[in-house]
Design a protein around this motif. Structure first.
Motif, PDB file in Angstrom:
ATOM      1  N   ARG A   5       0.842  -1.206   0.000  1.00 42.61           N
ATOM      2  CA  ARG A   5       0.000   0.000   0.000  1.00 42.61           C
ATOM      3  C   ARG A   5       0.873   1.251   0.000  1.00 42.61           C
ATOM      4  NH1 ARG A   5      -5.225  -0.795   0.110  1.00 42.61           N
ATOM      5  NH2 ARG A   5      -6.089  -2.659   1.058  1.00 42.61           N
ATOM      6  N   ARG A   6       1.997   1.167   0.678  1.00 42.50           N
ATOM      7  CA  ARG A   6       2.936   2.299   0.711  1.00 42.50           C
ATOM      8  C   ARG A   6       3.463   2.582  -0.698  1.00 42.50           C
ATOM      9  NH1 ARG A   6       8.107   2.805   4.718  1.00 42.50           N
ATOM     10  NH2 ARG A   6       8.511   4.987   4.314  1.00 42.50           N
ATOM     11  N   ASP A   7       3.805   1.531  -1.428  1.00 43.40           N
ATOM     12  CA  ASP A   7       4.256   1.689  -2.821  1.00 43.40           C
ATOM     13  C   ASP A   7       3.167   2.362  -3.658  1.00 43.40           C
ATOM     14  OD1 ASP A   7       6.649   0.329  -2.235  1.00 43.40           O
ATOM     15  OD2 ASP A   7       5.804  -1.613  -2.846  1.00 43.40           O
ATOM     16  N   LEU A   8       1.945   1.893  -3.493  1.00 40.77           N
ATOM     17  CA  LEU A   8       0.839   2.449  -4.261  1.00 40.77           C
ATOM     18  C   LEU A   8       0.593   3.914  -3.907  1.00 40.77           C
ATOM     19  CD1 LEU A   8      -1.599  -0.595  -4.134  1.00 40.77           C
ATOM     20  CD2 LEU A   8      -0.261   0.202  -6.100  1.00 40.77           C
ATOM     21  N   ALA A   9       0.735   4.253  -2.644  1.00 40.69           N
ATOM     22  CA  ALA A   9       0.568   5.648  -2.221  1.00 40.69           C
ATOM     23  C   ALA A   9       1.628   6.534  -2.857  1.00 40.69           C
ATOM     24  CB  ALA A   9       0.614   5.759  -0.706  1.00 40.69           C
ATOM     25  N   GLN A  10       2.857   6.045  -2.941  1.00 44.84           N
ATOM     26  CA  GLN A  10       3.927   6.826  -3.569  1.00 44.84           C
ATOM     27  C   GLN A  10       3.666   7.011  -5.063  1.00 44.84           C
ATOM     28  OE1 GLN A  10       7.382   4.556  -2.382  1.00 44.84           O
ATOM     29  NE2 GLN A  10       7.842   5.978  -0.727  1.00 44.84           N
ATOM     30  N   ILE A  11       3.188   5.980  -5.708  1.00 47.89           N
ATOM     31  CA  ILE A  11       2.842   6.083  -7.130  1.00 47.89           C
ATOM     32  C   ILE A  11       1.710   7.082  -7.311  1.00 47.89           C
ATOM     33  CG2 ILE A  11       1.854   4.832  -9.083  1.00 47.89           C
ATOM     34  CD1 ILE A  11       3.353   2.320  -7.957  1.00 47.89           C
ATOM     35  N   ALA A  12       0.711   7.022  -6.442  1.00 43.84           N
ATOM     36  CA  ALA A  12      -0.440   7.926  -6.530  1.00 43.84           C
ATOM     37  C   ALA A  12      -0.016   9.383  -6.399  1.00 43.84           C
ATOM     38  CB  ALA A  12      -1.466   7.578  -5.449  1.00 43.84           C
ATOM     39  N   GLU A  13       0.938   9.653  -5.526  1.00 43.84           N
ATOM     40  CA  GLU A  13       1.417  11.025  -5.356  1.00 43.84           C
ATOM     41  C   GLU A  13       2.040  11.558  -6.640  1.00 43.84           C
ATOM     42  OE1 GLU A  13       3.981  11.148  -1.951  1.00 43.84           O
ATOM     43  OE2 GLU A  13       2.389  10.490  -0.611  1.00 43.84           O
ATOM     44  N   ALA A  72      -4.692   2.298  -4.432  1.00 45.74           N
ATOM     45  CA  ALA A  72      -4.291   3.499  -3.692  1.00 45.74           C
ATOM     46  C   ALA A  72      -5.535   4.250  -3.227  1.00 45.74           C
ATOM     47  CB  ALA A  72      -3.426   4.402  -4.566  1.00 45.74           C
ATOM     48  N   SER A  73      -5.789   4.208  -1.938  1.00 46.13           N
ATOM     49  CA  SER A  73      -6.982   4.876  -1.400  1.00 46.13           C
ATOM     50  C   SER A  73      -6.947   6.382  -1.660  1.00 46.13           C
ATOM     51  CB  SER A  73      -7.134   4.587   0.090  1.00 46.13           C
ATOM     52  OG  SER A  73      -6.014   5.064   0.815  1.00 46.13           O
TER      53      SER A  73
END
Length: 87
Positions: A5-13, A72-73
């Motif tokens: 989820r952390r990886d996805l959050a970084q991609i989302a940013e 990514a929420s």
């Protein structure tokens, strides 16, 4: 390879990056998305991955029901806020 989820959050940013290069990429992607979405049949559609929301906007305009899935929420919350007035 496992994506967290952390990886996805970084991609989302990264989708919030408004550099000139991303601006050109987004314009090209919008042209491609419009071409494809105009040719999709049906009344309902599943979108897997929101990305820069280019496809999402077009899908919501065309289809009666759009179900969007993303890991990514942050992206799900952003599109929910942006499109809330369309319900």
């Amino acid at each position: 390879m496992t994506t967290t989820r952390r990886d996805l959050a970084q991609i989302a940013e990264g989708y919030g990056n408004h550099s000139p290069e991303n601006s050109v990429n987004n314009k090209v992607m919008a042209m491609i998305a419009k071409f494809v979405v105009d040719r999709l049949p049906g009344r309902n559609i599943l979108e897997m991955g929101i990305g820069g929301q280019i496809w999402t906007r077009l899908l919501v305009e065309k289809f009666e029901a759009v179900t969007t899935v993303d890991g990514a929420s942050l992206l799900l919350q952003a599109v929910q806020r942006e499109l809330a007035d369309r319900n």
